[in-house]
Design a protein around this motif. Structure first.
Motif, PDB file in Angstrom:
ATOM      1  N   ASP A 196      -8.555  -2.794 -22.293  1.00 45.40           N
ATOM      2  CA  ASP A 196      -9.368  -2.220 -21.221  1.00 45.40           C
ATOM      3  C   ASP A 196     -10.720  -1.761 -21.746  1.00 45.40           C
ATOM      4  OD1 ASP A 196      -7.558  -2.646 -19.157  1.00 45.40           O
ATOM      5  OD2 ASP A 196      -6.568  -0.719 -19.468  1.00 45.40           O
ATOM      6  N   ARG A 197     -10.716  -1.148 -22.905  1.00 43.46           N
ATOM      7  CA  ARG A 197     -11.985  -0.719 -23.516  1.00 43.46           C
ATOM      8  C   ARG A 197     -12.810  -1.940 -23.905  1.00 43.46           C
ATOM      9  NH1 ARG A 197     -16.337   1.730 -23.265  1.00 43.46           N
ATOM     10  NH2 ARG A 197     -17.267   2.320 -25.250  1.00 43.46           N
ATOM     11  N   ALA A 198     -12.169  -3.002 -24.374  1.00 46.19           N
ATOM     12  CA  ALA A 198     -12.881  -4.243 -24.699  1.00 46.19           C
ATOM     13  C   ALA A 198     -13.547  -4.805 -23.450  1.00 46.19           C
ATOM     14  CB  ALA A 198     -11.925  -5.266 -25.314  1.00 46.19           C
ATOM     15  N   TRP A 199     -12.868  -4.717 -22.299  1.00 46.69           N
ATOM     16  CA  TRP A 199     -13.445  -5.180 -21.037  1.00 46.69           C
ATOM     17  C   TRP A 199     -14.695  -4.373 -20.694  1.00 46.69           C
ATOM     18  CZ3 TRP A 199     -14.658  -3.174 -16.279  1.00 46.69           C
ATOM     19  CH2 TRP A 199     -14.902  -4.100 -15.261  1.00 46.69           C
ATOM     20  N   GLU A 200     -14.637  -3.058 -20.866  1.00 46.58           N
ATOM     21  CA  GLU A 200     -15.780  -2.192 -20.585  1.00 46.58           C
ATOM     22  C   GLU A 200     -16.963  -2.532 -21.486  1.00 46.58           C
ATOM     23  OE1 GLU A 200     -14.094   1.666 -21.206  1.00 46.58           O
ATOM     24  OE2 GLU A 200     -12.981   1.630 -19.326  1.00 46.58           O
ATOM     25  N   VAL A 201     -16.684  -2.756 -22.777  1.00 45.54           N
ATOM     26  CA  VAL A 201     -17.737  -3.106 -23.729  1.00 45.54           C
ATOM     27  C   VAL A 201     -18.317  -4.475 -23.377  1.00 45.54           C
ATOM     28  CG1 VAL A 201     -18.198  -3.663 -26.152  1.00 45.54           C
ATOM     29  CG2 VAL A 201     -16.842  -1.647 -25.575  1.00 45.54           C
ATOM     30  N   ALA A 202     -17.460  -5.429 -23.020  1.00 43.78           N
ATOM     31  CA  ALA A 202     -17.933  -6.767 -22.634  1.00 43.78           C
ATOM     32  C   ALA A 202     -18.860  -6.676 -21.437  1.00 43.78           C
ATOM     33  CB  ALA A 202     -16.746  -7.679 -22.320  1.00 43.78           C
ATOM     34  N   ARG A 203     -18.501  -5.912 -20.439  1.00 44.45           N
ATOM     35  CA  ARG A 203     -19.333  -5.768 -19.235  1.00 44.45           C
ATOM     36  C   ARG A 203     -20.687  -5.169 -19.596  1.00 44.45           C
ATOM     37  NH1 ARG A 203     -19.767  -1.929 -14.572  1.00 44.45           N
ATOM     38  NH2 ARG A 203     -20.220  -3.231 -12.750  1.00 44.45           N
ATOM     39  N   ALA A 204     -20.691  -4.136 -20.422  1.00 45.93           N
ATOM     40  CA  ALA A 204     -21.947  -3.506 -20.839  1.00 45.93           C
ATOM     41  C   ALA A 204     -22.814  -4.476 -21.631  1.00 45.93           C
ATOM     42  CB  ALA A 204     -21.658  -2.245 -21.656  1.00 45.93           C
ATOM     43  N   MET A 205     -22.183  -5.269 -22.506  1.00 38.02           N
ATOM     44  CA  MET A 205     -22.927  -6.256 -23.293  1.00 38.02           C
ATOM     45  C   MET A 205     -23.574  -7.303 -22.388  1.00 38.02           C
ATOM     46  SD  MET A 205     -20.373  -6.835 -26.526  1.00 38.02           S
ATOM     47  CE  MET A 205     -21.419  -8.026 -27.336  1.00 38.02           C
ATOM     48  N   ILE A 206     -22.825  -7.770 -21.401  1.00 42.31           N
ATOM     49  CA  ILE A 206     -23.357  -8.768 -20.472  1.00 42.31           C
ATOM     50  C   ILE A 206     -24.549  -8.196 -19.717  1.00 42.31           C
ATOM     51  CG2 ILE A 206     -22.881 -10.047 -18.345  1.00 42.31           C
ATOM     52  CD1 ILE A 206     -20.010 -10.458 -19.454  1.00 42.31           C
ATOM     53  N   HIS A 207     -24.427  -6.985 -19.224  1.00 43.14           N
ATOM     54  CA  HIS A 207     -25.543  -6.365 -18.497  1.00 43.14           C
ATOM     55  C   HIS A 207     -26.784  -6.283 -19.382  1.00 43.14           C
ATOM     56  CE1 HIS A 207     -22.652  -4.391 -15.461  1.00 43.14           C
ATOM     57  NE2 HIS A 207     -23.158  -5.492 -14.963  1.00 43.14           N
ATOM     58  N   GLU A 208     -26.595  -5.903 -20.621  1.00 46.28           N
ATOM     59  CA  GLU A 208     -27.732  -5.793 -21.539  1.00 46.28           C
ATOM     60  C   GLU A 208     -28.354  -7.168 -21.817  1.00 46.28           C
ATOM     61  OE1 GLU A 208     -30.575  -3.924 -23.986  1.00 46.28           O
ATOM     62  OE2 GLU A 208     -29.283  -3.196 -22.379  1.00 46.28           O
ATOM     63  N   LEU A 209     -27.529  -8.173 -22.060  1.00 46.74           N
ATOM     64  CA  LEU A 209     -28.051  -9.523 -22.300  1.00 46.74           C
ATOM     65  C   LEU A 209     -28.784 -10.062 -21.074  1.00 46.74           C
ATOM     66  CD1 LEU A 209     -25.101 -11.108 -24.278  1.00 46.74           C
ATOM     67  CD2 LEU A 209     -27.434 -10.769 -25.113  1.00 46.74           C
ATOM     68  N   LEU A 210     -28.257  -9.824 -19.891  1.00 50.94           N
ATOM     69  CA  LEU A 210     -28.926 -10.275 -18.667  1.00 50.94           C
ATOM     70  C   LEU A 210     -30.259  -9.566 -18.486  1.00 50.94           C
ATOM     71  CD1 LEU A 210     -25.899 -10.518 -16.225  1.00 50.94           C
ATOM     72  CD2 LEU A 210     -27.220 -12.424 -17.176  1.00 50.94           C
ATOM     73  N   ARG A 211     -30.313  -8.302 -18.838  1.00 51.40           N
ATOM     74  CA  ARG A 211     -31.566  -7.548 -18.734  1.00 51.40           C
ATOM     75  C   ARG A 211     -32.620  -8.101 -19.688  1.00 51.40           C
ATOM     76  NH1 ARG A 211     -34.294  -3.778 -21.106  1.00 51.40           N
ATOM     77  NH2 ARG A 211     -32.807  -3.366 -22.758  1.00 51.40           N
TER      78      ARG A 211
END
Length: 90
Positions: A27-42
């Motif tokens: 679950d924490r890996a999912w949260e980190v993945a989502r944050a990473m994607i948002h940062e890369l998209l930005r």
């Protein structure tokens, strides 16, 4: 604590995460993945990465979850519409 690796797949190309990150659970890996994607998209822009997938693997190389970049964008639209936090989808 388990180590998770966040590899980006764009078509047939894979950008490997050689170091990974120790996290308490998937679950924490999912949260980190989502944050990473948002940062890369930005940083990189939506157009270039909408077909990309973040593949999270464990120490043995098994895929724990696959998180399409497009899903992260859809989550943002859902969040904006109702203010709800999305449910984990793995």
């Amino acid at each position: 604590m388990p180590r998770y690796f966040f590899n980006t797949r764009i078509g047939d190309e894979v950008i490997a995460d050689p170091e990974g990150e120790e996290l308490r659970n998937p679950d924490r890996a999912w949260e980190v993945a989502r944050a990473m994607i948002h940062e890369l998209l930005r940083i990189e822009g939506v157009e270039n990465l909408m077909r990309a997938v973040l593949e999270v693997t464990d120490d043995e190389g098994e895929i724990v979850l696959e998180f399409p970049f497009a899903e992260a964008v859809l989550d943002d639209e859902i969040d904006a519409d109702d203010g709800e936090i999305p449910v984990t989808r793995h």
